[in-house]
Write a protein that holds these residues in place. Structure first.
Motif, mmCIF file in Angstrom:
data_model
loop_
_atom_site.group_PDB
_atom_site.id
_atom_site.type_symbol
_atom_site.label_atom_id
_atom_site.label_comp_id
_atom_site.label_asym_id
_atom_site.label_seq_id
_atom_site.Cartn_x
_atom_site.Cartn_y
_atom_site.Cartn_z
ATOM 1 N N VAL A 1 0.843 -1.201 0.000
ATOM 2 C CA VAL A 1 0.000 0.000 0.000
ATOM 3 C C VAL A 1 0.877 1.249 0.000
ATOM 4 C CG1 VAL A 1 -1.698 1.327 1.337
ATOM 5 C CG2 VAL A 1 -1.965 -1.148 1.096
ATOM 6 N N TYR A 2 1.939 1.240 0.786
ATOM 7 C CA TYR A 2 2.833 2.396 0.851
ATOM 8 C C TYR A 2 3.463 2.674 -0.512
ATOM 9 C CZ TYR A 2 6.746 5.370 2.034
ATOM 10 O OH TYR A 2 7.648 6.402 2.060
ATOM 11 N N VAL A 3 4.026 1.646 -1.122
ATOM 12 C CA VAL A 3 4.710 1.827 -2.414
ATOM 13 C C VAL A 3 3.712 2.255 -3.487
ATOM 14 C CG1 VAL A 3 5.921 0.602 -4.261
ATOM 15 C CG2 VAL A 3 6.619 0.270 -1.888
ATOM 16 N N GLU A 4 2.580 1.596 -3.553
ATOM 17 C CA GLU A 4 1.603 1.932 -4.590
ATOM 18 C C GLU A 4 1.013 3.325 -4.373
ATOM 19 O OE1 GLU A 4 -1.116 -1.302 -5.424
ATOM 20 O OE2 GLU A 4 0.537 -2.752 -5.251
ATOM 21 N N LEU B 1 8.281 -4.325 -9.027
ATOM 22 C CA LEU B 1 7.307 -3.683 -9.914
ATOM 23 C C LEU B 1 7.980 -3.135 -11.169
ATOM 24 C CD1 LEU B 1 4.995 -1.722 -7.420
ATOM 25 C CD2 LEU B 1 4.453 -3.811 -8.669
ATOM 26 N N ALA B 2 9.152 -2.553 -10.988
ATOM 27 C CA ALA B 2 9.874 -1.983 -12.124
ATOM 28 C C ALA B 2 10.324 -3.079 -13.086
ATOM 29 C CB ALA B 2 11.084 -1.190 -11.636
ATOM 30 N N LYS B 3 10.803 -4.183 -12.552
ATOM 31 C CA LYS B 3 11.280 -5.284 -13.419
ATOM 32 C C LYS B 3 10.146 -5.939 -14.173
ATOM 33 C CE LYS B 3 15.389 -6.490 -10.783
ATOM 34 N NZ LYS B 3 16.011 -7.469 -9.890
ATOM 35 N N SER B 4 8.962 -5.983 -13.566
ATOM 36 C CA SER B 4 7.825 -6.625 -14.228
ATOM 37 C C SER B 4 7.030 -5.642 -15.087
ATOM 38 C CB SER B 4 6.913 -7.266 -13.181
ATOM 39 O OG SER B 4 6.347 -6.274 -12.346
ATOM 40 N N ASN B 5 7.548 -4.440 -15.252
ATOM 41 C CA ASN B 5 6.915 -3.390 -16.075
ATOM 42 C C ASN B 5 5.512 -3.022 -15.592
ATOM 43 O OD1 ASN B 5 9.102 -3.000 -17.800
ATOM 44 N ND2 ASN B 5 8.473 -4.744 -19.060
ATOM 45 N N LYS B 6 5.278 -3.111 -14.301
ATOM 46 C CA LYS B 6 3.984 -2.730 -13.748
ATOM 47 C C LYS B 6 3.940 -1.272 -13.315
ATOM 48 C CE LYS B 6 2.541 -7.331 -12.436
ATOM 49 N NZ LYS B 6 2.098 -8.220 -11.395
ATOM 50 N N LEU B 7 5.052 -0.592 -13.433
ATOM 51 C CA LEU B 7 5.070 0.838 -13.146
ATOM 52 C C LEU B 7 4.623 1.578 -14.399
ATOM 53 C CD1 LEU B 7 8.433 1.340 -11.244
ATOM 54 C CD2 LEU B 7 6.144 1.284 -10.311
ATOM 55 N N LYS B 8 3.566 2.320 -14.263
ATOM 56 C CA LYS B 8 3.030 3.048 -15.417
ATOM 57 C C LYS B 8 2.887 4.495 -15.086
ATOM 58 C CE LYS B 8 0.517 -1.009 -16.912
ATOM 59 N NZ LYS B 8 -0.750 -1.612 -17.116
#
Length: 107
Positions: free
Chosen positions: A36-39, A100-107
């Motif tokens: 939750v914090y990161v997202e 998240l960055a490695k799995s390309n989920k950062l948008k």
């Protein structure tokens, strides 16, 4: 009158046990707190200039993990009070952010 006193004693002990159990346990697991914090941090960066979208997307994060903002902030304060827990929290948060960055989920 004695049975009533005995019942009151049992009631008081039960109430104390429930209060102790309810106050001592964490409301949000550490893994969930980290996610939750990161997202929320990502959402804050993305929607910094649009407060309505920011509130909406933060609420989506809370809903996704079934937590309330109040519980999240309360648990976060518990971690911030202990330097070792706080440092470990941020190490784990960085690991999650990298995942998240490695799995390309950062948008």
């Amino acid at each position: 009158m004695k049975p009533a006193r005995r019942n009151n004693l049992y009631f008081a002990l039960t109430l104390l046990l429930l209060l102790f159990w309810g106050c001592s346990r964490e409301k949000i697991s550490e893994d969930t707190l980290i996610k939750v914090y990161v997202e929320n941090t990502i959402v804050q960066e993305k929607y910094l200039l649009n407060q309505d979208s920011l509130r909406f997307h933060k609420q989506l994060v809370y809903d996704r993990y079934s937590v309330t903002e109040k519980d999240f902030i309360g648990e976060l304060h518990k971690y911030s009070d202990d330097k070792i827990m706080w440092d470990n929290f941020f190490k784990k948060a960085n690991v999650y952010l990298n995942e998240l960055a490695k799995s390309n989920k950062l948008k």
